[in-house]
Design an enzyme around this catalytic site. Structure first.
Site, PDB file in Angstrom:
ATOM      1  N   ASP A   9     -35.703  -1.538 -24.434  1.00  0.00           N
ATOM      2  CA  ASP A   9     -35.552  -0.826 -25.699  1.00  0.00           C
ATOM      3  C   ASP A   9     -36.147  -1.739 -26.766  1.00  0.00           C
ATOM      4  OD1 ASP A   9     -34.707   1.006 -27.691  1.00  0.00           O
ATOM      5  OD2 ASP A   9     -32.885  -0.173 -28.012  1.00  0.00           O
ATOM      6  N   GLU A  68     -38.974   2.463 -23.678  1.00  0.00           N
ATOM      7  CA  GLU A  68     -38.779   3.591 -24.588  1.00  0.00           C
ATOM      8  C   GLU A  68     -39.948   3.667 -25.565  1.00  0.00           C
ATOM      9  OE1 GLU A  68     -35.492   4.583 -27.848  1.00  0.00           O
ATOM     10  OE2 GLU A  68     -34.672   4.494 -25.809  1.00  0.00           O
ATOM     11  N   ASP A 140     -28.276  -1.926 -27.919  1.00  0.00           N
ATOM     12  CA  ASP A 140     -29.667  -2.072 -27.481  1.00  0.00           C
ATOM     13  C   ASP A 140     -29.751  -2.272 -25.969  1.00  0.00           C
ATOM     14  OD1 ASP A 140     -31.044  -2.071 -30.172  1.00  0.00           O
ATOM     15  OD2 ASP A 140     -29.653  -3.739 -30.444  1.00  0.00           O
TER      16      ASP A 140
END
Length: 166
Positions: A9, A68, A140
């Site tokens: 992420d 992502e 996160d």
């Protein structure tokens, strides 16, 4: 076949990471955490992300990487920095010869929560439940684990689409 997937992420200040193992459809938690990006200038921060992701890959030997994609709301400058952070992480994976797969936040949330606009606490809760964690992972790190789980659930379809495009 056993797969070890590194989920990322990306962030310009905090980059989440999570490593899971998938064996015959069963998930095992390996590790997760946050890279607290060091450096004052953007190039120093990107170097920090690159080196940290490289260290994670070296230590935990993932076979694939899921990242992502960038989502732009209002702040274009933030989106550009996020995209560069993402690029540094992707480069680290490619330099370590990992296949890199990309997913939108909506795809990730849909895969692990069942709705594409789930909030962070729902993602954390599902990561705890699906991976039998003793507590909620940091936001996160939970997003990175969710990205890895999303990839494990969709990788066969993605690989078929890649093969068809070649």
């Amino acid at each position: 076949m056993t797969l070890r997937i590194l989920g990322i992420d990306p962030g310009s200040r905090i980059t989440g990471f999570g490593v899971i193992e998938v064996n015959h459809g069963k998930f095992s938690y390996i590790t997760s955490g946050c890279i607290r990006v060091e450096g004052k200038s953007l190039p120093q921060k990107l170097k920090s992300i690159f080196e940290s992701v490289t260290e994670i890959i070296t230590e935990f030997s993932p076979t694939e990487m899921a990242v992502e994609q960038v989502f732009v709301r209002n702040n274009v400058s933030s989106a550009l920095k996020l995209g560069q952070a993402r690029g540094a992480a992707i480069c680290a994976g490619v330099m370590q010869t990992l296949d890199v797969f990309e997913y939108t936040a909506t795809q990730v949330k849909l895969a692990v929560v069942g709705k594409g606009h789930a909030d962070k606490t729902q993602v954390q809760f599902m990561m705890r439940a699906l991976l039998s964690l003793p507590g909620l992972p940091q936001e996160d790190a939970a997003d990175a684990l969710a990205c890895a789980l999303c990839h494990s659930n969709t990788r066969d379809s993605v690989l078929q689409m890649r093969a068809a495009q070649q």
